[in-house]
Design a protein around this motif. Structure first.
Motif, PDB file in Angstrom:
ATOM      1  N   ASP A 193       0.814  -1.213   0.000  1.00 50.50           N
ATOM      2  CA  ASP A 193       0.000   0.000   0.000  1.00 50.50           C
ATOM      3  C   ASP A 193       0.852   1.270   0.000  1.00 50.50           C
ATOM      4  O   ASP A 193       0.416   2.324   0.422  1.00 50.50           O
ATOM      5  N   THR A 194       2.091   1.155  -0.491  1.00 51.01           N
ATOM      6  CA  THR A 194       2.981   2.309  -0.602  1.00 51.01           C
ATOM      7  C   THR A 194       3.423   2.476  -2.051  1.00 51.01           C
ATOM      8  O   THR A 194       3.819   1.522  -2.700  1.00 51.01           O
TER       9      THR A 194
ATOM     10  N   GLY B  75       1.512   6.785   1.034  1.00 52.39           N
ATOM     11  CA  GLY B  75       0.654   5.682   1.451  1.00 52.39           C
ATOM     12  C   GLY B  75      -0.628   5.732   0.651  1.00 52.39           C
ATOM     13  O   GLY B  75      -1.234   6.803   0.500  1.00 52.39           O
ATOM     14  N   ILE B  76      -1.042   4.589   0.117  1.00 50.25           N
ATOM     15  CA  ILE B  76      -2.307   4.529  -0.611  1.00 50.25           C
ATOM     16  C   ILE B  76      -3.414   4.354   0.414  1.00 50.25           C
ATOM     17  O   ILE B  76      -3.518   3.322   1.062  1.00 50.25           O
ATOM     18  N   VAL B  77      -4.215   5.399   0.576  1.00 48.12           N
ATOM     19  CA  VAL B  77      -5.318   5.364   1.529  1.00 48.12           C
ATOM     20  C   VAL B  77      -6.474   4.566   0.940  1.00 48.12           C
ATOM     21  O   VAL B  77      -6.987   3.648   1.569  1.00 48.12           O
ATOM     22  N   THR B  78      -6.868   4.916  -0.275  1.00 47.11           N
ATOM     23  CA  THR B  78      -7.897   4.158  -0.996  1.00 47.11           C
ATOM     24  C   THR B  78      -7.559   4.133  -2.475  1.00 47.11           C
ATOM     25  O   THR B  78      -6.987   5.074  -3.014  1.00 47.11           O
ATOM     26  N   LEU B  79      -7.926   3.046  -3.110  1.00 51.69           N
ATOM     27  CA  LEU B  79      -7.768   2.888  -4.551  1.00 51.69           C
ATOM     28  C   LEU B  79      -8.990   2.154  -5.062  1.00 51.69           C
ATOM     29  O   LEU B  79      -9.231   1.004  -4.702  1.00 51.69           O
ATOM     30  N   THR B  80      -9.804   2.865  -5.841  1.00 46.70           N
ATOM     31  CA  THR B  80     -10.956   2.248  -6.480  1.00 46.70           C
ATOM     32  C   THR B  80     -10.770   2.401  -7.988  1.00 46.70           C
ATOM     33  O   THR B  80      -9.780   2.984  -8.437  1.00 46.70           O
TER      34      THR B  80
ATOM     35  N   HIS C  38      -1.466   9.659   0.879  1.00 49.37           N
ATOM     36  CA  HIS C  38      -1.096  10.459   2.043  1.00 49.37           C
ATOM     37  C   HIS C  38       0.391  10.329   2.308  1.00 49.37           C
ATOM     38  O   HIS C  38       0.966   9.247   2.195  1.00 49.37           O
ATOM     39  N   ASN C  39       1.002  11.461   2.643  1.00 49.65           N
ATOM     40  CA  ASN C  39       2.407  11.527   3.017  1.00 49.65           C
ATOM     41  C   ASN C  39       2.476  12.378   4.277  1.00 49.65           C
ATOM     42  O   ASN C  39       1.831  13.431   4.348  1.00 49.65           O
ATOM     43  N   ALA C  40       3.272  11.955   5.264  1.00 55.02           N
ATOM     44  CA  ALA C  40       3.327  12.649   6.550  1.00 55.02           C
ATOM     45  C   ALA C  40       3.771  14.108   6.418  1.00 55.02           C
ATOM     46  O   ALA C  40       3.267  14.974   7.140  1.00 55.02           O
ATOM     47  N   THR C  41       4.688  14.401   5.511  1.00 55.04           N
ATOM     48  CA  THR C  41       5.175  15.778   5.383  1.00 55.04           C
ATOM     49  C   THR C  41       4.420  16.596   4.339  1.00 55.04           C
ATOM     50  O   THR C  41       4.333  17.806   4.461  1.00 55.04           O
ATOM     51  N   GLN C  42       3.881  15.944   3.319  1.00 59.93           N
ATOM     52  CA  GLN C  42       3.226  16.680   2.242  1.00 59.93           C
ATOM     53  C   GLN C  42       1.715  16.628   2.288  1.00 59.93           C
ATOM     54  O   GLN C  42       1.045  17.229   1.449  1.00 59.93           O
TER      55      GLN C  42
END
Length: 153
Positions: free
Chosen positions: A107-108, A128-133, A140-144
């Motif tokens: 999921d990355t 990080g892939i939060v959702t993929l449809t 999502h990225n912690a810094t961006q």
């Protein structure tokens, strides 16, 4: 009568000992399906601004994930603020980064971009892939922060 009771008990005991698979075991054994049945990240995506106020001022950003792990997209403007000594002003470096390659592990997704001016300057960012449809992608990225995309059809 006793034999019939023992026989019924033995059948009940044997049936309760049969192995039923739990959800985790079923997922672990599930085969990866090929083709259209698996949602792929491959294709062209359009970024959807999270804050509506940016929608009118920011041009539409696109990104395309190619099957050969190359990548295309709207160049990103990267700004870096560098701290200097006490008596000197801070400096801001602005670089235009162009997507080059991508890779996905679980999921990355890792995106590699290169400077449009200096090819030796590269940037690697993992999302990080939060959702993929089939129609949307949320990263999502912690810094961006977060990015939302819709599939370009």
């Amino acid at each position: 009568m006793k034999k019939l009771m023992y026989f019924a008990f033995a059948i009940a005991l044997l049936s309760s000992c049969s192995k039923t698979k739990g959800a985790n075991e079923m997922l672990a054994e599930e085969e990866v399906l090929q083709g259209d049945s698996v949602i792929e990240i491959i294709g062209e995506w359009i970024e959807v601004p999270i804050n509506d106020t940016h929608q009118t001022t920011t041009p539409t950003k696109k990104v395309k994930f190619n099957r050969d792990k190359t990548m295309e997209g709207t160049p990103e403007i990267k700004k870096e603020k560098k701290k200097n000594r006490k008596n000197q002003a801070d400096s801001i470096t602005v670089t235009t980064m162009v997507y080059q390659m991508w890779d996905q592990m679980g999921d990355t997704i890792t995106m590699i971009s290169q400077s449009a001016v200096d090819p030796q300057l590269q940037d690697t960012v993992s999302w990080g892939i939060v959702t993929l449809t089939s129609d949307s992608l949320k990263l999502h990225n912690a810094t961006q922060g977060a990015k939302n995309y819709i599939r370009n059809k």
